[in-house]
Design a protein around this motif. Structure first.
Motif, PDB file in Angstrom:
ATOM      1  N   SER A  99       0.823  -1.213   0.000  1.00  0.00           N
ATOM      2  CA  SER A  99       0.000   0.000   0.000  1.00  0.00           C
ATOM      3  C   SER A  99       0.855   1.261   0.000  1.00  0.00           C
ATOM      4  O   SER A  99       1.220   1.756  -1.064  1.00  0.00           O
ATOM      5  CB  SER A  99      -0.962  -0.010   1.204  1.00  0.00           C
ATOM      6  OG  SER A  99      -0.250  -0.215   2.420  1.00  0.00           O
ATOM      7  N   ILE A 100       1.212   1.754   1.168  1.00  0.00           N
ATOM      8  CA  ILE A 100       1.893   3.051   1.190  1.00  0.00           C
ATOM      9  C   ILE A 100       3.332   2.985   0.673  1.00  0.00           C
ATOM     10  O   ILE A 100       3.937   4.016   0.361  1.00  0.00           O
ATOM     11  CB  ILE A 100       1.865   3.701   2.592  1.00  0.00           C
ATOM     12  CG1 ILE A 100       2.673   2.895   3.598  1.00  0.00           C
ATOM     13  CG2 ILE A 100       0.427   3.880   3.067  1.00  0.00           C
ATOM     14  CD1 ILE A 100       2.859   3.616   4.915  1.00  0.00           C
ATOM     15  N   MET A 101       3.900   1.778   0.552  1.00  0.00           N
ATOM     16  CA  MET A 101       5.227   1.640  -0.049  1.00  0.00           C
ATOM     17  C   MET A 101       5.131   1.398  -1.554  1.00  0.00           C
ATOM     18  O   MET A 101       6.133   1.477  -2.263  1.00  0.00           O
ATOM     19  CB  MET A 101       5.993   0.483   0.609  1.00  0.00           C
ATOM     20  CG  MET A 101       6.370   0.729   2.057  1.00  0.00           C
ATOM     21  SD  MET A 101       7.057  -0.750   2.847  1.00  0.00           S
ATOM     22  CE  MET A 101       8.586  -0.964   1.937  1.00  0.00           C
ATOM     23  N   ASP A 102       3.946   1.100  -2.022  1.00  0.00           N
ATOM     24  CA  ASP A 102       3.767   0.710  -3.417  1.00  0.00           C
ATOM     25  C   ASP A 102       3.517   1.890  -4.335  1.00  0.00           C
ATOM     26  O   ASP A 102       3.644   1.776  -5.550  1.00  0.00           O
ATOM     27  CB  ASP A 102       2.592  -0.273  -3.515  1.00  0.00           C
ATOM     28  CG  ASP A 102       2.451  -0.860  -4.905  1.00  0.00           C
ATOM     29  OD1 ASP A 102       3.410  -1.483  -5.378  1.00  0.00           O
ATOM     30  OD2 ASP A 102       1.365  -0.685  -5.516  1.00  0.00           O
ATOM     31  N   ARG A 103       3.124   3.030  -3.767  1.00  0.00           N
ATOM     32  CA  ARG A 103       2.809   4.211  -4.573  1.00  0.00           C
ATOM     33  C   ARG A 103       2.967   5.459  -3.708  1.00  0.00           C
ATOM     34  O   ARG A 103       3.185   5.362  -2.509  1.00  0.00           O
ATOM     35  CB  ARG A 103       1.385   4.123  -5.125  1.00  0.00           C
ATOM     36  CG  ARG A 103       0.311   4.064  -4.034  1.00  0.00           C
ATOM     37  CD  ARG A 103      -1.084   3.883  -4.628  1.00  0.00           C
ATOM     38  NE  ARG A 103      -1.200   2.605  -5.303  1.00  0.00           N
ATOM     39  CZ  ARG A 103      -1.511   2.477  -6.586  1.00  0.00           C
ATOM     40  NH1 ARG A 103      -1.738   3.565  -7.326  1.00  0.00           N
ATOM     41  NH2 ARG A 103      -1.594   1.296  -7.150  1.00  0.00           N
ATOM     42  N   ASN A 127     -12.403  -3.260  -5.221  1.00  0.00           N
ATOM     43  CA  ASN A 127     -11.562  -2.705  -6.280  1.00  0.00           C
ATOM     44  C   ASN A 127     -10.711  -1.533  -5.791  1.00  0.00           C
ATOM     45  O   ASN A 127     -10.420  -0.611  -6.557  1.00  0.00           O
ATOM     46  CB  ASN A 127     -12.440  -2.253  -7.456  1.00  0.00           C
ATOM     47  CG  ASN A 127     -13.263  -3.388  -8.031  1.00  0.00           C
ATOM     48  OD1 ASN A 127     -12.783  -4.520  -8.165  1.00  0.00           O
ATOM     49  ND2 ASN A 127     -14.525  -3.120  -8.352  1.00  0.00           N
ATOM     50  N   ASP A 128     -10.321  -1.575  -4.541  1.00  0.00           N
ATOM     51  CA  ASP A 128      -9.507  -0.503  -3.958  1.00  0.00           C
ATOM     52  C   ASP A 128      -8.092  -0.562  -4.538  1.00  0.00           C
ATOM     53  O   ASP A 128      -7.372  -1.537  -4.337  1.00  0.00           O
ATOM     54  CB  ASP A 128      -9.467  -0.654  -2.433  1.00  0.00           C
ATOM     55  CG  ASP A 128      -8.937   0.581  -1.729  1.00  0.00           C
ATOM     56  OD1 ASP A 128      -8.124   1.310  -2.325  1.00  0.00           O
ATOM     57  OD2 ASP A 128      -9.336   0.815  -0.572  1.00  0.00           O
ATOM     58  N   HIS A 129      -7.689   0.487  -5.258  1.00  0.00           N
ATOM     59  CA  HIS A 129      -6.357   0.510  -5.857  1.00  0.00           C
ATOM     60  C   HIS A 129      -5.300   1.044  -4.902  1.00  0.00           C
ATOM     61  O   HIS A 129      -4.100   0.897  -5.149  1.00  0.00           O
ATOM     62  CB  HIS A 129      -6.360   1.358  -7.136  1.00  0.00           C
ATOM     63  CG  HIS A 129      -6.601   2.813  -6.896  1.00  0.00           C
ATOM     64  ND1 HIS A 129      -7.822   3.304  -6.464  1.00  0.00           N
ATOM     65  CD2 HIS A 129      -5.771   3.889  -7.003  1.00  0.00           C
ATOM     66  CE1 HIS A 129      -7.740   4.615  -6.327  1.00  0.00           C
ATOM     67  NE2 HIS A 129      -6.516   4.994  -6.643  1.00  0.00           N
ATOM     68  N   LEU A 130      -5.742   1.655  -3.805  1.00  0.00           N
ATOM     69  CA  LEU A 130      -4.800   2.213  -2.826  1.00  0.00           C
ATOM     70  C   LEU A 130      -4.410   1.187  -1.767  1.00  0.00           C
ATOM     71  O   LEU A 130      -3.244   1.107  -1.359  1.00  0.00           O
ATOM     72  CB  LEU A 130      -5.422   3.441  -2.146  1.00  0.00           C
ATOM     73  CG  LEU A 130      -5.735   4.625  -3.051  1.00  0.00           C
ATOM     74  CD1 LEU A 130      -6.455   5.712  -2.266  1.00  0.00           C
ATOM     75  CD2 LEU A 130      -4.460   5.176  -3.669  1.00  0.00           C
TER      76      LEU A 130
END
Length: 354
Positions: free
Chosen positions: A257-261, A297-300
């Motif tokens: 999540s927060i490391m991915d984007r 479908n949460d992309h975050l």
């Protein structure tokens, strides 16, 4: 050499850093005494990472800014001064029912126009033409018979830095404008974090509810959505007054999540991965009742990561023989968003699972 293509990206270094990381406080208790020791160590370490534990919260002044009556509830905008902290604006929703006391829920909102969005309002306090990812969450709860308190978390809406607020007071240019980055970057220079101040926001809201005679103290819950979720996690961990938690649109592994984007800086806590991954932190809420919610479908915060994290969190509940106190809800055919329906059903049935 001309024509040679060399790879200078740091991707492999960062990937290896995560792969080789061994969090200090992974759950490894063998008995209940070991669990208590582990949980206390985790609480102490997190308190240190956010900038220190909070002192006892005291509300020194509470004023009513405005009050509106609707067919089934009252909406009151209040502001309260917290000793040694700041003045906090909040919306208080009170059901119009023939009863003396009500269960209550504190909502920690996510990114957007602040606490108004949970009430279906825009930055100017006018009715939104259509619901946002917050899905008018607070209104569903008050209609279900809950007293609802939605404090404006620091960095959003009226609690932006003065310069940011004056540029666009009603959030007309950008409904999601905030001061998260500027506030947290300054706090980090002092070894503090915006999460500590937002935790103070929620603990103060709890104190407001506990001081009300129409609130059932044994039935105060906290729901955190998206950027409000880490605050709800901490509040549920650090405060005994919060009896149950709903974490929506956030449960995952940091790696996914927060490391991915690119995410807002308010999601990042220096050194946290040396201590624990996110599912481990959430599992420390046990044995309190906990609902994990994720959008299909949460992309975050991808649902696959949420489901994997849920299985890890569930292990601690099973270890404590309270697996009936944890549930997961998937919002079907939905992107990053929160839904009140499953949360209300879960909280309505707490007496059956405690």
């Amino acid at each position: 050499m001309a024509g040679n293509k060399m790879d200078f990206s740091p991707d492999s270094y960062l990937a290896k850093l995560y792969q080789n990381n061994q969090p200090e406080l992974q759950f490894d208790a063998e008995n209940r005494a070991g669990w208590k020791k582990w949980r206390q160590k985790l609480k102490a370490k997190i308190a240190d990472l956010i900038g220190g534990p909070l002192e006892k919260t005291q509300i020194t002044e509470l004023v009513v800014i405005e009050k509106r009556e609707f067919e089934t509830y009252s909406r009151v905008k209040i502001a309260y001064q917290v000793k040694d902290y700041l003045k906090i604006p909040a919306y208080l929703l009170i059901p119009d029912r023939d009863q003396d006391k009500y269960p209550a829920v504190i909502i920690a909102h996510g990114h957007g126009n602040g606490n108004r969005e949970t009430l279906g309002l825009n930055g100017a306090g006018e009715k939104l033409e259509e619901a946002t990812c917050h899905n008018n969450l607070a209104l569903d709860f008050v209609e279900a018979g809950y007293i609802v308190l939605v404090p404006e978390l620091i960095g959003f809406g009226e609690r932006r830095l003065k310069e940011d607020y004056q540029e666009d007071p009603a959030l007309k240019e950008d409904p999601t404008a905030n001061s998260c980055y500027r506030i947290n970057s300054q706090l980090m220079l002092y070894g503090q974090s915006i999460l500590r101040l937002r935790l103070w926001d929620i603990i103060s809201a709890l104190k407001v509810l506990e001081n009300r005679e129409d609130v059932i103290r044994e039935q105060i819950s906290c729901l955190g959505f998206s950027g409000g979720a880490p605050v709800a996690i901490l509040a549920s961990l650090f405060s005994e007054g919060i009896k149950a938690a709903v974490i929506s649109g956030y449960t995952s592994y940091y790696q996914d999540s927060i490391m991915d984007r690119r995410h807002c800086l308010d999601n990042y806590l220096p050194g946290i991965l040396n201590t624990a991954e996110l599912p481990t932190i959430i599992s420390s809420i046990a044995p309190k009742p906990l609902l994990i919610q994720a959008a299909e479908n949460d992309h975050l915060f991808p649902v696959d990561s949420a489901q994997k994290a849920y299985r890890e969190i569930e292990k601690v509940y099973k270890f404590l023989n309270v697996e009936d106190r944890i549930r997961m809800d998937i919002i079907e055919n939905a992107e990053h968003s929160v839904s009140a329906a499953a949360a209300i059903k879960f909280l309505n049935n707490l007496d059956e699972i405690r």
